[in-house]
Design an enzyme around this catalytic site. Structure first.
Site, PDB file in Angstrom:
ATOM      1  N   HIS A 138      -2.264  46.413 -21.509  1.00  0.00           N
ATOM      2  CA  HIS A 138      -1.193  46.394 -22.510  1.00  0.00           C
ATOM      3  C   HIS A 138       0.129  46.358 -21.765  1.00  0.00           C
ATOM      4  O   HIS A 138       0.148  46.396 -20.533  1.00  0.00           O
ATOM      5  CB  HIS A 138      -1.291  47.597 -23.450  1.00  0.00           C
ATOM      6  CG  HIS A 138      -1.091  48.929 -22.782  1.00  0.00           C
ATOM      7  ND1 HIS A 138      -1.910  49.402 -21.781  1.00  0.00           N
ATOM      8  CD2 HIS A 138      -0.142  49.870 -22.947  1.00  0.00           C
ATOM      9  CE1 HIS A 138      -1.485  50.588 -21.394  1.00  0.00           C
ATOM     10  NE2 HIS A 138      -0.417  50.891 -22.070  1.00  0.00           N
ATOM     11  N   ASP A 168       4.820  51.427 -17.890  1.00  0.00           N
ATOM     12  CA  ASP A 168       4.107  52.091 -16.789  1.00  0.00           C
ATOM     13  C   ASP A 168       2.920  51.252 -16.280  1.00  0.00           C
ATOM     14  O   ASP A 168       2.424  51.475 -15.180  1.00  0.00           O
ATOM     15  CB  ASP A 168       3.659  53.511 -17.176  1.00  0.00           C
ATOM     16  CG  ASP A 168       2.788  53.561 -18.409  1.00  0.00           C
ATOM     17  OD1 ASP A 168       3.142  52.900 -19.411  1.00  0.00           O
ATOM     18  OD2 ASP A 168       1.755  54.245 -18.384  1.00  0.00           O
ATOM     19  N   HIS A 169       2.478  50.271 -17.071  1.00  0.00           N
ATOM     20  CA  HIS A 169       1.382  49.391 -16.649  1.00  0.00           C
ATOM     21  C   HIS A 169       1.868  48.000 -16.248  1.00  0.00           C
ATOM     22  O   HIS A 169       1.259  47.337 -15.416  1.00  0.00           O
ATOM     23  CB  HIS A 169       0.346  49.232 -17.778  1.00  0.00           C
ATOM     24  CG  HIS A 169      -0.264  50.520 -18.183  1.00  0.00           C
ATOM     25  ND1 HIS A 169      -1.524  50.898 -17.781  1.00  0.00           N
ATOM     26  CD2 HIS A 169       0.239  51.553 -18.896  1.00  0.00           C
ATOM     27  CE1 HIS A 169      -1.770  52.112 -18.257  1.00  0.00           C
ATOM     28  NE2 HIS A 169      -0.723  52.529 -18.938  1.00  0.00           N
TER      29      HIS A 169
HETATM   30 ZN   LIG Z   1      -0.062  54.240 -19.799  1.00  0.00          ZN
END
Ligand SMILES: [Zn+2]
Length: 272
Positions: free
Chosen positions: A70, A74-75
């Site tokens: 997603h 943070d990703h």
């Molecule tokens: Zn996350």
């Protein structure tokens, strides 16, 4: 910091710990043993040291694809730069993220909710779960992007895969995958029952419900909890079990809206 989770999977921990990201984001380097190329899942935050650690974990093998579970920062914040650095296509289910020539994830992957998807690694009997199921604690289904009904349906789909292990986006490897997913489902059903009980007790706003239901939880997490409560309320409203006023900020159990306040003690009819 990189760690082998199986003969096919290396986890590289990003340096972004927080109450919501646990120790930090897990970036994964995935390859069949002996293969000359790897797939990287969730490059993580824009952090040069982390990107270098991921390149190092690739061990000189080419990166054939970068995948996003997603697009939360943070990703995904470092994803485009990482894909560019290693010369690999970037694939994501969220519109506008995939690079030209990347595979279309929406076509083949059934375990998706909102912009989120999970990736099955059949050879490991494992699923990469992103923020869907975490290594520890429970995930936050955020309103308005997060839909509680979709989330619960996607947990059922995950269960149907009967995975043995989960590789979560945060926290440690989950070895008892089915028990963990069943635990998540039970937790959400409990929360829903608590939200309904809070409304029955007279709470009207998401903040009031959070104050009651999350009384034991760190205040710093209450804003996140409120988004989760809103996601429950949206689901319950869609099911017709809860009614919201036109502002969408006050909620009642359906059928309770017109009910009068209880009469004062002195006004009680004889025999009541
Ligand atoms: Zn996350």
């Amino acid at each position: 910091m990189s760690e082998r989770w199986s003969s096919r999977v290396t986890r590289v921990l990003a340096p972004n710990p927080s109450p919501l990201t646990l120790e930090g984001t897990n970036t994964f380097v995935v390859a069949e043993p002996g293969a000359g190329t790897v797939v990287v899942i969730d490059p993580g935050p824009a952090d040069d040291g982390h990107a270098l650690a991921v390149v190092e974990a690739c061990g000189g093998r080419g990166v054939e694809l970068v995948l996003l579970t997603h697009t939360h920062v943070d990703h995904a914040e470092g994803a485009r730069a990482f894909a560019g650095r290693v010369g690999a296509p970037l694939a994501a289910i969220a519109p506008g993220w995939a690079s030209p020539g990347a595979p279309d994830l929406a076509a083949g992957d059934p375990v998706a909710a909102a912009d989120h998807c999970c990736f099955q690694l059949a050879a490991d009997r494992a699923v990469f779960t992103g923020d869907h199921v975490l290594g520890r604690g429970t995930t936050v289904v955020e309103w308005p992007g997060g839909d509680m009904a979709d989330y619960l349906a996607s947990l059922e789909l995950l269960l149907d895969l009967r995975p043995e292990r989960l590789y979560p986006g945060h926290g440690p490897l989950v070895p008892d995958a089915v028990a963990r997913v069943e635990g998540y489902l039970a937790h959400r059903r409990d929360r829903e029952a608590q939200v309904l009980a809070a409304l029955a007790a007279g709470d009207r706003t998401p903040a009031e419900i959070v104050a009651r239901v999350y009384a034991e939880v760190d205040l710093a997490l209450h804003p996140a909890a409120e988004l989760s409560v809103r996601a429950h309320l949206v689901k319950l409203a869609r099911e017709g079990r809860v009614t919201s006023d036109p502002s969408g900020e006050r909620f009642t159990l359906t059928g309770d809206a017109g009910r009068a306040e209880p009469p004062p003690a002195g006004a009680r009819p004889p025999g009541a």
